[in-house]
Design an enzyme around this catalytic site. Structure first.
Site, PDB file in Angstrom:
ATOM      1  N   ASP A   1       0.741  -1.427   0.018  1.00 29.51           N
ATOM      2  CA  ASP A   1      -0.012  -0.074   0.068  1.00 29.51           C
ATOM      3  C   ASP A   1       0.945   1.311  -0.032  1.00 29.51           C
ATOM      4  O   ASP A   1       0.648   2.296   0.466  1.00 29.51           O
ATOM      5  CB  ASP A   1      -0.969   0.141   1.172  1.00 29.51           C
TER       6      ASP A   1
ATOM      7  N   ASP B   1      -4.438  -0.942  -2.287  1.00 32.01           N
ATOM      8  CA  ASP B   1      -5.767  -0.896  -1.736  1.00 32.01           C
ATOM      9  C   ASP B   1      -6.475  -0.155  -2.929  1.00 32.01           C
ATOM     10  O   ASP B   1      -6.189   0.842  -3.413  1.00 32.01           O
ATOM     11  CB  ASP B   1      -5.508   0.188  -0.710  1.00 32.01           C
TER      12      ASP B   1
ATOM     13  N   HIS C   1     -10.432   0.613  -3.602  1.00 29.24           N
ATOM     14  CA  HIS C   1     -11.712   0.781  -3.363  1.00 29.24           C
ATOM     15  C   HIS C   1     -12.710   1.157  -4.139  1.00 29.24           C
ATOM     16  O   HIS C   1     -12.541   2.380  -5.052  1.00 29.24           O
ATOM     17  CB  HIS C   1     -11.896   1.276  -1.970  1.00 29.24           C
TER      18      HIS C   1
ATOM     19  N   HIS D   1     -10.359   6.916   0.465  1.00 26.33           N
ATOM     20  CA  HIS D   1      -9.091   6.889   0.176  1.00 26.33           C
ATOM     21  C   HIS D   1      -8.844   5.757  -0.969  1.00 26.33           C
ATOM     22  O   HIS D   1      -9.957   4.903  -1.022  1.00 26.33           O
ATOM     23  CB  HIS D   1      -8.228   6.454   1.237  1.00 26.33           C
TER      24      HIS D   1
ATOM     25  N   LYS E   1      -6.724  -5.041  -3.432  1.00 26.40           N
ATOM     26  CA  LYS E   1      -7.672  -5.601  -2.329  1.00 26.40           C
ATOM     27  C   LYS E   1      -8.701  -4.347  -2.098  1.00 26.40           C
ATOM     28  O   LYS E   1      -8.366  -3.381  -2.425  1.00 26.40           O
ATOM     29  CB  LYS E   1      -6.896  -6.080  -1.103  1.00 26.40           C
TER      30      LYS E   1
ATOM     31  N   CYS F   1      -2.333  -2.432   7.368  1.00 27.05           N
ATOM     32  CA  CYS F   1      -2.072  -3.442   6.406  1.00 27.05           C
ATOM     33  C   CYS F   1      -0.869  -4.136   6.533  1.00 27.05           C
ATOM     34  O   CYS F   1      -0.905  -5.498   5.983  1.00 27.05           O
ATOM     35  CB  CYS F   1      -2.296  -2.845   4.963  1.00 27.05           C
TER      36      CYS F   1
HETATM   37  C1  VGL Z   1      -4.836   1.050   5.012  1.00 21.60           C
HETATM   38  C2  VGL Z   1      -6.611   1.848   6.220  1.00 21.60           C
HETATM   39  C3  VGL Z   1      -7.483   1.582   5.387  1.00 21.60           C
HETATM   40  C4  VGL Z   1      -3.516   0.519   5.256  1.00 21.60           C
HETATM   41  C5  VGL Z   1      -5.886   0.468   4.141  1.00 21.60           C
HETATM   42  O1  VGL Z   1      -3.094   0.442   4.080  1.00 21.60           O
HETATM   43  O2  VGL Z   1      -3.013   0.237   6.178  1.00 21.60           O
HETATM   44  N1  VGL Z   1      -5.378   1.385   6.406  1.00 21.60           N
HETATM   45  N2  VGL Z   1      -7.061   1.148   4.306  1.00 21.60           N
HETATM   46 ZN    ZN Z   2      -8.355   1.071   2.575  1.00 22.02          ZN
END
Ligand code: VGL
Ligand code: ZN
Length: 209
Positions: free
Chosen positions: A14, A59, A61, A94, A117, A161
């Site tokens: 991420d 990440d 979404h 995000h 993901k 993550c």
């Molecule tokens: C993450 C919060 C929400 C991360 C991803 O990459 O740690 N944290 N989505």
């Molecule tokens: Zn996230």
């Protein structure tokens, strides 16, 4: 880090604009500045030259994702709610699919594969291996296909993550190392407890490579 004796995979977790202060991300993690991203870039290049296979987690979404506070009228960012018995932290929107700040900031050519993901609007997914609904990503099968037995995990965020991905990797039978100096955490207390939990689960914590 010795990679000659076995197959080592690297899971760069991420490292995306929205998690950095560099790109003024919506969920910027303290210390995830331009220098941090460059350090991750350099370390990843070094590991690739040593023969490690590099994998990325992204990440990714949809706009109507359950983890966004904006999709829960009356709720605020960082509130914690229960959804069907699961604990859900409500995050600022995000890493929305196809937006500038969903990009991975490490040179994409380094990656053997990038596993996305958090695509299912109903479930959050801190781990690169599975979401909160238990649906697995292709990560484990790709690592197995490449004969990977050891993994090095780093990136963002230590307490979410990176932690979840390292735990799932250990549970899947990989020998796991987390490089603390190549991670940044959302909050100091949860970062400290994440590193402790990882150690307790047999994950090796290296300060630096
Ligand atoms: C993450 C919060 C929400 C991360 C991803 O990459 O740690 N944290 N989505
Ligand atoms: Zn996230």
């Amino acid at each position: 880090m010795d990679s000659a004796s076995g197959k080592t995979g690297v899971i760069v977790t991420d490292v995306q604009g929205d998690f950095t202060t560099w790109k003024e991300g919506s969920l910027a993690v303290n210390g995830a500045d331009q220098a941090f991203v460059h350090k991750v870039q350099n370390a990843t290049e070094t590991l690739a030259k040593k023969g490690c296979l590099i994998f990325g987690i992204q990440d990714w979404h949809p706009a109507d994702h359950v983890s966004f506070f904006t999709n829960h009228p009356g709720k605020n960012a960082f509130e914690v709610i229960k959804i069907e018995g699961r604990t859900q932290i409500l995050w600022p929107p995000h890493c929305i699919q196809g937006t500038e700040n969903a990009r991975i900031l490490v040179d994409n050519n380094l990656f053997m594969a990038i596993v996305k993901k958090g695509k299912d609007p109903r479930y959050d997914s801190y781990s690169g291996f599975q979401d909160d609904g238990g649906t697995e990503t292709e990560m484990d099968s790709i690592l197995k296909r490449n004969g990977i037995e050891k993994v090095i995990v780093y990136g963002l965020a230590t307490d979410y993550c990176v932690k979840a991905t390292a735990i799932d990797a250990a549970n899947a039978g990989y020998k796991v190392t987390v490089v603390e100096g190549l991670c940044r955490g959302v909050a100091p207390d949860t970062t400290e407890s994440a590193l402790k939990e990882l150690k307790d689960r047999g994950v090796t914590i290296l300060k630096e490579l």
